[in-house]
Enzyme design. Structure first.
Site, short mmCIF file in Angstrom:
data_model
loop_
_atom_site.label_atom_id
_atom_site.label_comp_id
_atom_site.label_asym_id
_atom_site.label_seq_id
_atom_site.Cartn_x
_atom_site.Cartn_y
_atom_site.Cartn_z
CB VAL A 172 -0.96 0.02 1.21
CG1 VAL A 172 -1.89 1.22 1.15
CG2 VAL A 172 -1.79 -1.27 1.28
CD GLU A 228 -3.42 -7.65 6.82
OE1 GLU A 228 -2.73 -6.93 7.53
OE2 GLU A 228 -4.09 -7.19 5.87
CD GLU A 266 -13.62 5.11 4.21
OE1 GLU A 266 -14.29 6.08 4.58
OE2 GLU A 266 -14.06 3.94 4.29
CG ASP A 305 -7.87 -8.46 7.78
OD1 ASP A 305 -7.06 -7.55 7.93
OD2 ASP A 305 -8.82 -8.40 6.96
CE LYS A 362 -9.96 -5.58 6.60
NZ LYS A 362 -9.72 -6.49 5.48
CB ALA A 388 9.91 5.59 8.33
N GLY A 411 -5.56 -4.88 -2.01
CA GLY A 411 -4.72 -4.52 -3.16
C GLY A 411 -4.07 -3.18 -2.90
N GLY A 454 -0.38 -9.10 -3.19
CA GLY A 454 -0.38 -8.03 -2.18
C GLY A 454 -1.68 -7.91 -1.42
CB ILE A 479 -15.52 -0.37 0.03
CG1 ILE A 479 -15.31 -1.50 -0.97
CG2 ILE A 479 -16.99 -0.02 0.16
CD1 ILE A 479 -15.98 -2.80 -0.55
P1 NDP Z 1 3.51 -4.62 3.71
O1 NDP Z 1 3.94 -5.72 4.63
O2 NDP Z 1 3.52 -4.86 2.25
O3 NDP Z 1 4.45 -3.33 3.98
C1 NDP Z 1 4.82 -2.92 5.26
C2 NDP Z 1 5.82 -1.76 5.13
O4 NDP Z 1 6.10 -1.28 6.43
C3 NDP Z 1 7.14 -2.15 4.50
O5 NDP Z 1 7.60 -1.13 3.65
C4 NDP Z 1 8.09 -2.28 5.69
O6 NDP Z 1 9.42 -1.92 5.40
C5 NDP Z 1 7.50 -1.26 6.64
N1 NDP Z 1 7.76 -1.65 8.02
C6 NDP Z 1 7.33 -2.74 8.66
N2 NDP Z 1 7.80 -2.76 9.91
C7 NDP Z 1 8.55 -1.65 10.06
C8 NDP Z 1 9.35 -1.11 11.12
N3 NDP Z 1 9.46 -1.75 12.28
N4 NDP Z 1 9.98 0.06 10.90
C9 NDP Z 1 9.90 0.69 9.72
N5 NDP Z 1 9.17 0.22 8.66
C10 NDP Z 1 8.53 -0.93 8.85
O7 NDP Z 1 2.08 -4.15 4.21
P2 NDP Z 1 0.86 -3.59 3.35
O8 NDP Z 1 1.31 -2.43 2.55
O9 NDP Z 1 0.17 -4.72 2.69
O10 NDP Z 1 -0.13 -3.11 4.51
C11 NDP Z 1 0.11 -1.92 5.23
C12 NDP Z 1 -1.07 -1.68 6.14
O11 NDP Z 1 -2.24 -1.53 5.34
C13 NDP Z 1 -1.39 -2.83 7.11
O12 NDP Z 1 -1.89 -2.29 8.32
C14 NDP Z 1 -2.49 -3.61 6.39
O13 NDP Z 1 -3.31 -4.32 7.28
C15 NDP Z 1 -3.24 -2.47 5.74
N6 NDP Z 1 -4.02 -2.81 4.56
C16 NDP Z 1 -3.46 -3.53 3.55
C17 NDP Z 1 -4.16 -3.81 2.41
C18 NDP Z 1 -3.61 -4.61 1.29
O14 NDP Z 1 -4.35 -4.94 0.36
N7 NDP Z 1 -2.34 -4.96 1.32
C19 NDP Z 1 -5.55 -3.33 2.26
C20 NDP Z 1 -6.06 -2.57 3.36
C21 NDP Z 1 -5.30 -2.32 4.47
P3 NDP Z 1 10.36 -2.79 4.42
O15 NDP Z 1 9.70 -2.66 3.08
O16 NDP Z 1 11.70 -2.14 4.45
O17 NDP Z 1 10.33 -4.16 4.97
N1 HSE Z 2 -5.42 -8.70 4.04
C1 HSE Z 2 -6.54 -7.85 3.91
C2 HSE Z 2 -7.59 -8.53 3.04
C3 HSE Z 2 -6.13 -6.54 3.28
O1 HSE Z 2 -7.26 -9.53 2.40
O2 HSE Z 2 -8.73 -8.08 3.04
C4 HSE Z 2 -7.24 -5.53 3.22
O3 HSE Z 2 -7.62 -5.12 4.48
#
Ligand code: NDP
Ligand code: HSE
Length: 440
Positions: A17, A191, A130, A202, A206, A46, A308, A188, A137
């Site tokens: 994301v 979780e 959101e 998860d 929600k 970060a 996604g 992607g 959504i």
């Molecule tokens: P990812 O695991 O793909 O990415 C996590 C990011 O956070 C990475 O860039 C990672 O760094 C960084 N990170 C993790 N731990 C640390 C730390 N201790 N210090 C600094 N940076 C850190 O997660 P997503 O992008 O999939 O999800 C992000 C959030 O969004 C979550 O809360 C998830 O539940 C939520 N979400 C995700 C959705 C999805 O479809 N993926 C949809 C809706 C919500 P590095 O890259 O260097 O490892």
């Molecule tokens: N892992 C979550 C899902 C991401 O599959 O719905 C969106 O919150």
């Protein structure tokens, strides 16, 4: 170009994301500035590893491993790291530093939401989330703002994209659970630890967030009944199909009114049978759909991408624009409304329909015995289908049979006690499955 005030934006996380949020912030900076009434300057990103490969092409100099320093002096902090720590500490640090927070972190909000919202209230900051429920959504804002003048009675929906993707591919293509989960991870959707998806954590997080908003009540995660989809196998999917159903992982949040007028709520997540003609049955892939029933508004339906990176980035950026507008307009955040404080009932109080699948001895009187146990347990039979699964050619009756029993509405506690009695009855060889039937 209009000369806007510049707001400093810190991004924590550049995974599925976060990398998309950064890319869109940089690409559409001018448009976003016009909508927000402020220039949104991405001050830094970060991450854990500044050299890791990203999904989008982002300037190397923006990356840092020092989230704490990046946060200081920021107007808006976007938390997209996921998990509880260090996300919780950094979010509280951001609020204490005077920033508004945008987060997609349902795990954090469902477990430490009260702490985060109270910290924001104390300094007049706002927390926007959101993207924390149902991906792209818009559902948080409708519940929090659009329906603030109504009384929500029920929310029922598919709120996890990964499990819907898995169940849909198993149903439509006969795909293997483990293979499709690996694909959901590669896309992607899942979780960081996909147990959160497949075991229903998860979706439960929600559900807690949606129920808290809908019923103006703090709903702790341990008040949410949770079951995942790891017990769902190809045979259950085929049997559901045969009976005209599809299996979906559902979140159900209900307002219950007792005879004396007192109110309580039920919040639960489980795999359930949904009739193939129901709109939820045609929610495919990683899409989500949420039905909201409100006293005055009636039935509302929200549908779209539930997971996604780029899809979720849309919801995150909407929040960033809202946060920027508030910064420009001034004033304190509105905070969360939890005054109703309704108690949550345990799963045993829930009333719904069930489908019970049993393997039984195919002997005279077995059906009558099963019907008698159901009747004693106050569980009324709606449909019964018997299939011989192992015929005994030398006997006047068969060897084993499969009984698929559809019930009328029953109380969960009555149903589970009855299933225990059936299992111990001597005529039942195996309880194959017990699934709730939802959707009407
Ligand atoms: P990812 O695991 O793909 O990415 C996590 C990011 O956070 C990475 O860039 C990672 O760094 C960084 N990170 C993790 N731990 C640390 C730390 N201790 N210090 C600094 N940076 C850190 O997660 P997503 O992008 O999939 O999800 C992000 C959030 O969004 C979550 O809360 C998830 O539940 C939520 N979400 C995700 C959705 C999805 O479809 N993926 C949809 C809706 C919500 P590095 O890259 O260097 O490892
Ligand atoms: N892992 C979550 C899902 C991401 O599959 O719905 C969106 O919150």
């Amino acid at each position: 170009m209009t000369d806007y005030r510049t707001l400093r934006v810190a991004l924590l996380g550049a995974g599925a994301v976060g990398s998309q949020v950064a890319d869109l912030l940089l690409k559409h900076g001018d448009e976003l500035a016009d909508r927000a009434g402020a220039t949104l300057e991405l001050a830094g990103i970060a991450v854990r590893d500044v050299d890791a490969k990203r999904d989008t092409d982002l300037p190397r100099e923006l990356f840092t491993t020092d989230a704490e320093t990046l946060i200081v002096g920021s107007d808006i902090v976007i938390e997209l790291m996921g998990g509880i720590e260090p996300a919780r500490t950094q979010v509280l640090h951001a609020i204490a530093s005077g920033a508004d927070v945008v987060t997609a972190n349902k795990a954090l909000l469902a477990t430490h939401g009260s702490e985060v919202f109270e910290a924001a209230d104390q300094v007049g900051a706002e927390v926007y989330y959101e993207a924390a429920a149902a991906g792209a959504i818009p559902i948080i804002r409708p519940l929090r703002d659009s329906l603030a003048g109504d009384r929500v009675v029920r929310i029922m929906g598919i709120v996890n994209g990964t499990t819907n993707y898995i169940l849909d591919r198993m149903d439509t293509e006969g795909a293997d659970f483990a293979d499709v989960l690996a694909q959901a991870q590669a896309l992607g959707y899942a979780e960081a630890d996909p147990t959160a998806d497949v075991e229903g954590f998860d979706a439960a997080q929600k559900a807690a967030i949606l129920a808290s908003l809908a019923f103006h009540t703090t709903v702790p995660l341990d008040a949410v009944h949770r079951e995942g989809i790891t017990s769902v196998d190809a045979a259950m999917i085929e049997s559901a199909r045969h009976a005209g159903y599809v299996i979906k992982l559902l979140a159900v949040c209900e307002r219950l009114t007792a005879d004396d007028g007192s109110e309580s709520i039920s919040v639960r997540v489980y795999p359930a049978l949904v009739e193939r003609t129901h709109p939820l049955a045609s929610v495919h892939g990683a899409n989500n759909a949420v039905f909201v029933q409100a006293e005055a508004a009636g039935d509302l339906m929200f549908y779209g991408a539930g997971a996604g990176g780029v899809q979720t980035a849309s919801a995150v950026l909407g929040d960033v624009v809202s946060a920027a507008r508030r910064h420009i307009a001034g004033g304190v955040g509105v905070g969360e409304s939890t005054r109703a404080n309704l108690p949550a009932v345990p799963i045993g109080h829930v009333i719904t329909r069930y489908q019970i699948t049993l393997e039984v001895d195919d002997q005279p009187g077995v059906l009558a015995t099963v019907a008698g146990i159901l009747s004693e347990g106050r569980v009324s039979i709606a449909t019964v289908e018997q299939t011989v699964i192992e015929a005994d050619e030398n006997s006047r009756s068969g060897g084993s049979a499969r009984l698929v029993i559809g019930t009328h509405k029953a109380r969960e506690q009555d149903l589970s006690e009855t299933v225990e009695r059936l299992a111990a009855s001597g005529v039942v060889e195996r309880v194959v499955s017990v699934l709730r039937v939802e959707g009407n």
